[in-house]
Design an enzyme around this catalytic site. Sequence first.
Site, PDB file in Angstrom:
ATOM      1  N   THR A 179      25.994  90.489 -22.272  1.00  0.00           N
ATOM      2  CA  THR A 179      26.369  90.193 -23.657  1.00  0.00           C
ATOM      3  C   THR A 179      26.024  88.747 -24.023  1.00  0.00           C
ATOM      4  O   THR A 179      26.005  88.388 -25.191  1.00  0.00           O
ATOM      5  CB  THR A 179      27.883  90.385 -23.899  1.00  0.00           C
ATOM      6  N   GLY A 195      30.726  92.024 -15.887  1.00  0.00           N
ATOM      7  CA  GLY A 195      30.973  93.241 -15.112  1.00  0.00           C
ATOM      8  C   GLY A 195      32.078  93.114 -14.080  1.00  0.00           C
ATOM      9  O   GLY A 195      32.553  94.124 -13.558  1.00  0.00           O
ATOM     10  N   THR A 254      30.905  86.304 -12.220  1.00  0.00           N
ATOM     11  CA  THR A 254      29.745  86.529 -13.090  1.00  0.00           C
ATOM     12  C   THR A 254      29.582  85.397 -14.108  1.00  0.00           C
ATOM     13  O   THR A 254      30.553  84.846 -14.605  1.00  0.00           O
ATOM     14  CB  THR A 254      29.872  87.866 -13.841  1.00  0.00           C
ATOM     15  N   ASN A 274      35.653  85.091 -13.376  1.00  0.00           N
ATOM     16  CA  ASN A 274      36.796  85.479 -12.573  1.00  0.00           C
ATOM     17  C   ASN A 274      36.400  86.254 -11.321  1.00  0.00           C
ATOM     18  O   ASN A 274      35.261  86.669 -11.154  1.00  0.00           O
ATOM     19  CB  ASN A 274      37.713  86.349 -13.432  1.00  0.00           C
ATOM     20  N   ASP A 319      42.235  85.879 -13.962  1.00  0.00           N
ATOM     21  CA  ASP A 319      41.108  86.019 -14.885  1.00  0.00           C
ATOM     22  C   ASP A 319      40.860  84.726 -15.659  1.00  0.00           C
ATOM     23  O   ASP A 319      40.427  84.753 -16.809  1.00  0.00           O
ATOM     24  CB  ASP A 319      41.331  87.206 -15.854  1.00  0.00           C
ATOM     25  N   TRP A 407      35.523  82.356 -25.351  1.00  0.00           N
ATOM     26  CA  TRP A 407      34.080  82.099 -25.422  1.00  0.00           C
ATOM     27  C   TRP A 407      33.617  81.605 -26.785  1.00  0.00           C
ATOM     28  O   TRP A 407      32.478  81.172 -26.935  1.00  0.00           O
ATOM     29  CB  TRP A 407      33.303  83.335 -25.003  1.00  0.00           C
ATOM     30  N   CYS A 624      39.280 104.159 -23.032  1.00  0.00           N
ATOM     31  CA  CYS A 624      39.089 104.050 -24.478  1.00  0.00           C
ATOM     32  C   CYS A 624      39.603 102.730 -25.047  1.00  0.00           C
ATOM     33  O   CYS A 624      39.230 102.324 -26.150  1.00  0.00           O
ATOM     34  CB  CYS A 624      39.802 105.190 -25.207  1.00  0.00           C
ATOM     35  N   HIS A 628      38.999 101.159 -28.768  1.00  0.00           N
ATOM     36  CA  HIS A 628      39.919 101.777 -29.734  1.00  0.00           C
ATOM     37  C   HIS A 628      41.299 101.134 -29.735  1.00  0.00           C
ATOM     38  O   HIS A 628      42.149 101.526 -30.541  1.00  0.00           O
ATOM     39  CB  HIS A 628      40.028 103.281 -29.477  1.00  0.00           C
TER      40      HIS A 628
HETATM   41  C1  HEC Z   1      32.392 100.964 -26.118  1.00  0.00           C
HETATM   42  C2  HEC Z   1      33.272 101.280 -27.192  1.00  0.00           C
HETATM   43  C3  HEC Z   1      33.980 102.631 -27.228  1.00  0.00           C
HETATM   44  C4  HEC Z   1      34.696 103.243 -26.227  1.00  0.00           C
HETATM   45  C5  HEC Z   1      34.931 102.754 -24.811  1.00  0.00           C
HETATM   46  C6  HEC Z   1      35.203 104.473 -26.801  1.00  0.00           C
HETATM   47  N1  HEC Z   1      34.825 104.591 -28.100  1.00  0.00           N
HETATM   48 FE1  HEC Z   1      35.252 106.109 -29.367  1.00  0.00          FE
HETATM   49  N2  HEC Z   1      34.161 105.228 -30.827  1.00  0.00           N
HETATM   50  C7  HEC Z   1      33.529 104.009 -30.724  1.00  0.00           C
HETATM   51  C8  HEC Z   1      32.893 103.695 -31.985  1.00  0.00           C
HETATM   52  C9  HEC Z   1      32.099 102.432 -32.288  1.00  0.00           C
HETATM   53  C10 HEC Z   1      33.152 104.781 -32.845  1.00  0.00           C
HETATM   54  C11 HEC Z   1      32.716 104.910 -34.285  1.00  0.00           C
HETATM   55  C12 HEC Z   1      31.300 105.370 -34.375  1.00  0.00           C
HETATM   56  C13 HEC Z   1      30.902 105.554 -35.823  1.00  0.00           C
HETATM   57  O1  HEC Z   1      30.615 104.545 -36.468  1.00  0.00           O
HETATM   58  O2  HEC Z   1      30.910 106.698 -36.285  1.00  0.00           O
HETATM   59  C14 HEC Z   1      33.965 105.712 -32.084  1.00  0.00           C
HETATM   60  C15 HEC Z   1      34.396 106.916 -32.585  1.00  0.00           C
HETATM   61  C16 HEC Z   1      35.231 107.794 -31.917  1.00  0.00           C
HETATM   62  C17 HEC Z   1      35.733 109.026 -32.464  1.00  0.00           C
HETATM   63  C18 HEC Z   1      35.451 109.559 -33.844  1.00  0.00           C
HETATM   64  C19 HEC Z   1      36.516 109.103 -34.786  1.00  0.00           C
HETATM   65  C20 HEC Z   1      36.245 109.455 -36.215  1.00  0.00           C
HETATM   66  O3  HEC Z   1      37.207 109.533 -36.999  1.00  0.00           O
HETATM   67  O4  HEC Z   1      35.063 109.593 -36.585  1.00  0.00           O
HETATM   68  C21 HEC Z   1      36.531 109.592 -31.503  1.00  0.00           C
HETATM   69  C22 HEC Z   1      37.299 110.894 -31.612  1.00  0.00           C
HETATM   70  C23 HEC Z   1      36.506 108.714 -30.361  1.00  0.00           C
HETATM   71  N3  HEC Z   1      35.698 107.631 -30.642  1.00  0.00           N
HETATM   72  C24 HEC Z   1      37.207 108.922 -29.198  1.00  0.00           C
HETATM   73  C25 HEC Z   1      37.137 108.116 -28.076  1.00  0.00           C
HETATM   74  C26 HEC Z   1      37.836 108.374 -26.857  1.00  0.00           C
HETATM   75  C27 HEC Z   1      38.801 109.534 -26.631  1.00  0.00           C
HETATM   76  C28 HEC Z   1      37.501 107.395 -25.982  1.00  0.00           C
HETATM   77  C29 HEC Z   1      37.908 107.242 -24.537  1.00  0.00           C
HETATM   78  C30 HEC Z   1      37.770 108.407 -23.706  1.00  0.00           C
HETATM   79  C31 HEC Z   1      36.569 106.509 -26.673  1.00  0.00           C
HETATM   80  N4  HEC Z   1      36.385 106.976 -27.940  1.00  0.00           N
HETATM   81  C32 HEC Z   1      35.994 105.382 -26.112  1.00  0.00           C
HETATM   82  C33 HEC Z   1      33.503 103.191 -29.625  1.00  0.00           C
HETATM   83  C34 HEC Z   1      34.069 103.473 -28.398  1.00  0.00           C
END
Ligand code: HEC
Length: 700
Positions: A179, A195, A254, A274, A319, A407, A624, A628
């Site tokens: 990054t 990482g 890293t 870290n 960390d 950062w 997630c 999220h």
């Molecule tokens: C690296 C980042 C990242 C991770 C980790 C991640 N997500 Fe996401 N997720 C996103 C992004 C960014 C979007 C929106 C994409 C878009 O613009 O439509 C999204 C969208 C979603 C959506 C759709 C929501 C909607 O209303 O459209 C769902 C459901 C979802 N993620 C579930 C999960 C789940 C469950 C996990 C873990 C198992 C997870 N995500 C892990 C980045 C991530």
Amino acid sequence: MNRTFKSFLAAAMLCAFTHTPLMAATVVDNKTLTSDPDGHDWASYGRLFDEQRFSPLRQVNAANIKRLGLAWDLELPDTNNVTTVPLEVDGVIYFAAGYSVIHAVDARTGKLLWRYDPEVPKVAGRKLRLGWGSRGIAFWKGRVYVGTIDGRLIAVDAKTGKAAWSVMTVGKDDARYITGAPRVFNGKVIIGHGGADFGPVRGYVTTYDAATGKELWRFYIVPGNPADGFENKAMEMAAKTWKGEWWKFGGGGTVWNAMTYDPEFNRIYLGTGNGAPWNQKIRSPGGGDNLFLCSVVALDADTGEYVWHYQTNPGETWDYNSAMDMILATLEIDGKPRKVILHAPKNGFFYVIDRETGKLISAEKIGKVNWAEKIDLTTGRPVENPEARYPDGKALVWPNNAGVHGWYPMAFNPNTGLTYIPVTHMAGYYNDQGVDFKHWRFPDHPEFSTGLADLDHSSSEVPKDAGTSALLAWDPVHQKQAWRQPTPGAWSGGVLTTAGNLVFQSDADGKLKAYAADTGKMLWSYYLGVGSLSAPITYTVGGKQYISILAGWMGAQAAMGGLTAQHGWVGRSHPRRLLTFVLDGKAILPPSPPPAQPVPVDDPGFVVDPAKAARGGEIYGRNCVTCHGIGAVAGGYAPDLRASPIPLSSEAFDQIVRKGGLLDKGMPRFDEFSDDDLESLRNYLRARARAAIDKGQAAR
Ligand code: HEC
């Protein structure tokens, strides 16, 4: 007319039409990056090699700042993230947005000239789960350099936007990802990676020939398995400071952000990260300094040979990265000019280090710190509070792992002699009770792995008042505060300072602000339409001084749930944009929606199974939370899943989570999940949505 004259005339006419000055292009090399007294360009992450983020420009100054207005705005609707510092060379702004998509923009008009998309979501696989984009790029002799989440380093022609070369700098299936911004010096481009929070990673940096991409030298930050032999004397020395079978855990260290090239000594300084895992009881049972974790390491820039190191956190276990920026300056200390490094790592001290010898000159606290009483100036070592090492399994420690300074880059103004630091104050609750030290292993796929059973933010929702932030003006010679301005929320953005006696910083409330550099008085502010923490830059084109900033919420702190959610920025509804300011600028920004909190949705027919919801919470916490948010309270980067209709339908949920329906938008695919995993997640998300509805309020 001879041919040369004819083509000259044609070129001149073309230039007249395209408003390109008939000037030789600036050659960005060691010379221009060592000194640019005209402040013409901003060609490197911290402007020059010294990384001061100081511009000698004074056309815009404390007396006329009220006239500063918007010159133009470029909306970036296809971008989910802009945490990057832009560059400017010869009237063209270059920046990486989203997953390292490079943009080139005319600095006078805001017209997009080209885009280069390395198509990261297509190739990153599981690495897409680890990071969120690029923090910066490098420029050298007509090329732009960028790293990607999947670990590529790419050189792109600055005129055409076509890739010149691309190399893979990491293993395909390891937890390493990029990054940070590459740096270029002496025709060599250097890159590290992140990482160590996710897997058994042994950190390193690699240099490549900037012209061809050929690998030149690599330096590992921590020692590997002694049975394999050591790469160099430095690794042999470092191995004496580790215990147990550390190499099985990678060790960490890293270099994911800061690297500073020093033309006066022809050295490259690395800010190292870290341990992997964070918990030293697992990583190096019985202690030890664990070199070169959390250190400033000086290497010969030509050979990559070790010269000296200064370790800020011997035996780190919180960390406390030293991966924060290192500014080069010459300061008068006790009547003598000293060549120093100014460094404010996460641990809450501000260090002044002699860059010739690596010896500590001074160190003082710049925020609330209880892990150490002070830094002993004779030994250079911290006088630690033993309780902070959670010897009995638990401790409340200041600061937390976000650090007093993260950062977001600080700046140094040689005219005021002050360093301007974005600071954060938050306590960290560390707990390793119930962790089996003997049999602890990194999981075989990347996920958040610290060797702790609990952290301040890993299991529960973070209240929005848990953190405060400020812009701190710090006198490095006398190690004392000059002034301080509180900033909204828990994070305060990257800083720019100028000879116009100004300090610029954007904040979580969506305002770009200018302060008087000497007194800290707020002189000007402008609403960007969205919270933003990225650092602004300044440069001149055609005799006019411009200030540019990328605005958008956000990357790094998305995980912090309520703490980041409080500002009400929602990834999908609020803009990402590049704004440029000039004196008497009259452009008008397109309106953006006011801050808002998501409203949770429910399906009364959905019966929550508490056991499934609990299991779903664990899966969520491991996979997630980074994007999220904690407790399913989204920090504004990815959608708030309590308010999303998608988890209401098992088919729609499967389509996106397991089948990768939104992969190209940056939502990773979790193809290893079982039906039961998905159902558990759905139960967890419904339980979280109902908890918010039951509180009788909006989801946050
Ligand atoms: C690296 C980042 C990242 C991770 C980790 C991640 N997500 Fe996401 N997720 C996103 C992004 C960014 C979007 C929106 C994409 C878009 O613009 O439509 C999204 C969208 C979603 C959506 C759709 C929501 C909607 O209303 O459209 C769902 C459901 C979802 N993620 C579930 C999960 C789940 C469950 C996990 C873990 C198992 C997870 N995500 C892990 C980045 C991530």
